[in-house]
Design a protein around this motif. Structure first.
Motif, PDB file in Angstrom:
ATOM      1  N   TYR A 184       1.043  -0.934  -0.291  1.00  0.00           N
ATOM      2  CA  TYR A 184       0.222  -0.147   0.160  1.00  0.00           C
ATOM      3  C   TYR A 184       1.064   0.922  -0.059  1.00  0.00           C
ATOM      4  O   TYR A 184       0.614   2.547  -0.552  1.00  0.00           O
ATOM      5  CB  TYR A 184      -0.924  -0.266   1.527  1.00  0.00           C
ATOM      6  N   ASN A 185       1.807   0.955   0.310  1.00  0.00           N
ATOM      7  CA  ASN A 185       2.938   2.650   0.776  1.00  0.00           C
ATOM      8  C   ASN A 185       3.683   2.413  -0.655  1.00  0.00           C
ATOM      9  O   ASN A 185       4.704   3.252  -0.939  1.00  0.00           O
ATOM     10  CB  ASN A 185       3.934   2.098   1.457  1.00  0.00           C
ATOM     11  N   THR A 186       3.452   1.573  -1.970  1.00  0.00           N
ATOM     12  CA  THR A 186       4.098   0.983  -2.954  1.00  0.00           C
ATOM     13  C   THR A 186       3.288   2.974  -3.953  1.00  0.00           C
ATOM     14  O   THR A 186       2.184   2.527  -4.255  1.00  0.00           O
ATOM     15  CB  THR A 186       4.053   0.230  -3.888  1.00  0.00           C
ATOM     16  N   ARG A 187       3.769   3.481  -4.271  1.00  0.00           N
ATOM     17  CA  ARG A 187       4.085   4.881  -4.893  1.00  0.00           C
ATOM     18  C   ARG A 187       4.759   5.094  -5.948  1.00  0.00           C
ATOM     19  O   ARG A 187       5.736   4.699  -6.016  1.00  0.00           O
ATOM     20  CB  ARG A 187       3.704   6.363  -4.489  1.00  0.00           C
ATOM     21  N   PRO A 188       3.951   5.420  -7.043  1.00  0.00           N
ATOM     22  CA  PRO A 188       4.759   6.368  -8.197  1.00  0.00           C
ATOM     23  C   PRO A 188       6.237   7.157  -7.513  1.00  0.00           C
ATOM     24  O   PRO A 188       5.975   8.291  -7.356  1.00  0.00           O
ATOM     25  CB  PRO A 188       3.994   6.785  -9.106  1.00  0.00           C
ATOM     26  N   LEU A 189       7.334   6.860  -8.138  1.00  0.00           N
ATOM     27  CA  LEU A 189       8.932   7.612  -7.710  1.00  0.00           C
ATOM     28  C   LEU A 189       8.710   9.071  -9.006  1.00  0.00           C
ATOM     29  O   LEU A 189       8.197   8.764  -9.816  1.00  0.00           O
ATOM     30  CB  LEU A 189      10.078   6.435  -8.326  1.00  0.00           C
ATOM     31  N   GLN A 190       9.235   9.637  -8.548  1.00  0.00           N
ATOM     32  CA  GLN A 190       9.361  11.081  -9.508  1.00  0.00           C
ATOM     33  C   GLN A 190       9.698  10.367 -10.768  1.00  0.00           C
ATOM     34  O   GLN A 190      11.038  10.004 -10.738  1.00  0.00           O
ATOM     35  CB  GLN A 190      10.354  12.280  -8.868  1.00  0.00           C
ATOM     36  N   LEU A 236       4.489  -2.123  -9.114  1.00  0.00           N
ATOM     37  CA  LEU A 236       3.128  -2.690  -8.414  1.00  0.00           C
ATOM     38  C   LEU A 236       2.861  -4.298  -8.140  1.00  0.00           C
ATOM     39  O   LEU A 236       2.736  -4.642  -7.280  1.00  0.00           O
ATOM     40  CB  LEU A 236       2.495  -1.813  -8.997  1.00  0.00           C
ATOM     41  N   ASN A 237       3.908  -4.618  -9.636  1.00  0.00           N
ATOM     42  CA  ASN A 237       3.064  -6.176  -9.564  1.00  0.00           C
ATOM     43  C   ASN A 237       4.438  -6.543  -8.848  1.00  0.00           C
ATOM     44  O   ASN A 237       3.665  -7.952  -8.104  1.00  0.00           O
ATOM     45  CB  ASN A 237       3.225  -6.336 -10.745  1.00  0.00           C
ATOM     46  N   ASN A 238       5.405  -6.147  -8.617  1.00  0.00           N
ATOM     47  CA  ASN A 238       6.678  -7.223  -7.538  1.00  0.00           C
ATOM     48  C   ASN A 238       6.162  -7.092  -6.384  1.00  0.00           C
ATOM     49  O   ASN A 238       6.109  -7.813  -5.810  1.00  0.00           O
ATOM     50  CB  ASN A 238       7.854  -6.234  -7.867  1.00  0.00           C
ATOM     51  N   ALA A 239       5.719  -5.999  -5.694  1.00  0.00           N
ATOM     52  CA  ALA A 239       5.134  -5.819  -4.654  1.00  0.00           C
ATOM     53  C   ALA A 239       4.030  -7.017  -4.049  1.00  0.00           C
ATOM     54  O   ALA A 239       3.697  -7.326  -2.830  1.00  0.00           O
ATOM     55  CB  ALA A 239       4.914  -4.216  -4.021  1.00  0.00           C
ATOM     56  N   ILE A 240       2.751  -6.668  -5.334  1.00  0.00           N
ATOM     57  CA  ILE A 240       2.098  -7.731  -5.051  1.00  0.00           C
ATOM     58  C   ILE A 240       2.506  -9.147  -4.870  1.00  0.00           C
ATOM     59  O   ILE A 240       2.179  -9.829  -3.742  1.00  0.00           O
ATOM     60  CB  ILE A 240       1.406  -7.301  -6.441  1.00  0.00           C
ATOM     61  N   ASP A 241       3.509  -9.586  -5.714  1.00  0.00           N
ATOM     62  CA  ASP A 241       4.011 -11.270  -6.043  1.00  0.00           C
ATOM     63  C   ASP A 241       4.372 -10.963  -4.091  1.00  0.00           C
ATOM     64  O   ASP A 241       4.529 -12.420  -3.848  1.00  0.00           O
ATOM     65  CB  ASP A 241       5.061 -11.073  -6.729  1.00  0.00           C
ATOM     66  N   ILE A 242       5.167 -10.451  -3.508  1.00  0.00           N
ATOM     67  CA  ILE A 242       6.264 -10.397  -2.422  1.00  0.00           C
ATOM     68  C   ILE A 242       4.690 -10.084  -1.464  1.00  0.00           C
ATOM     69  O   ILE A 242       5.168 -11.470  -0.442  1.00  0.00           O
ATOM     70  CB  ILE A 242       6.645  -9.125  -2.621  1.00  0.00           C
ATOM     71  N   ALA A 243       3.890  -9.766  -1.691  1.00  0.00           N
ATOM     72  CA  ALA A 243       3.163 -10.184  -0.695  1.00  0.00           C
ATOM     73  C   ALA A 243       2.330 -11.035  -0.990  1.00  0.00           C
ATOM     74  O   ALA A 243       2.043 -11.694   0.210  1.00  0.00           O
ATOM     75  CB  ALA A 243       1.572  -8.801  -0.261  1.00  0.00           C
ATOM     76  N   GLU A 266       6.994   1.310 -15.297  1.00  0.00           N
ATOM     77  CA  GLU A 266       7.864   0.729 -14.356  1.00  0.00           C
ATOM     78  C   GLU A 266       7.707   1.135 -13.337  1.00  0.00           C
ATOM     79  O   GLU A 266       7.724  -0.837 -12.442  1.00  0.00           O
ATOM     80  CB  GLU A 266       9.354   1.721 -14.619  1.00  0.00           C
ATOM     81  N   TYR A 267       5.999   1.766 -13.305  1.00  0.00           N
ATOM     82  CA  TYR A 267       5.344   1.685 -11.528  1.00  0.00           C
ATOM     83  C   TYR A 267       5.184   0.527 -11.789  1.00  0.00           C
ATOM     84  O   TYR A 267       4.969  -0.495 -10.445  1.00  0.00           O
ATOM     85  CB  TYR A 267       4.937   3.327 -12.162  1.00  0.00           C
ATOM     86  N   TRP A 268       4.137   0.214 -12.999  1.00  0.00           N
ATOM     87  CA  TRP A 268       3.699  -0.773 -12.787  1.00  0.00           C
ATOM     88  C   TRP A 268       3.900  -2.101 -11.972  1.00  0.00           C
ATOM     89  O   TRP A 268       3.836  -3.158 -12.051  1.00  0.00           O
ATOM     90  CB  TRP A 268       2.676  -1.229 -14.471  1.00  0.00           C
ATOM     91  N   ILE A 269       5.339  -2.567 -13.456  1.00  0.00           N
ATOM     92  CA  ILE A 269       5.702  -3.597 -12.445  1.00  0.00           C
ATOM     93  C   ILE A 269       6.602  -3.102 -10.904  1.00  0.00           C
ATOM     94  O   ILE A 269       6.114  -5.037 -10.530  1.00  0.00           O
ATOM     95  CB  ILE A 269       7.584  -3.495 -14.204  1.00  0.00           C
TER      96      ILE A 269
END
Length: 75
Positions: free
Chosen positions: A47-53, A64-71, A59-62
């Protein structure tokens, strides 16, 4: 990235005689951040995964999906 980059940069700046090998950098990171592969709070990380400047949409989508896989693996 972030604090990890700063730790490596400052350590190497103050110890120019150190060999700048990947093993040294990995050891520095383990020393400062531990060896925990996954966070103890995977859903909070997701939930704290936010787009970087200046980060592109793909890149953000990738990330975010990595964070989903880890969770998913941790739960």
């Amino acid at each position: 990235m972030g604090k990890a980059r700063d730790v490596v940069k400052v350590t190497l700046r103050h110890n120019p005689s150190l060999d700048k090998t990947p093993e040294l950098i990995f050891d520095l990171l383990k020393q400062h951040f531990g060896e925990l592969t996954y966070s103890s709070m995977p859903m909070a990380d997701f939930y704290n995964t936010r787009p970087l400047q200046y980060e592109g949409v793909m890149e953000y989508w990738i990330r975010l999906n990595n964070a989903i896989d880890i969770a998913d693996e941790c739960l």
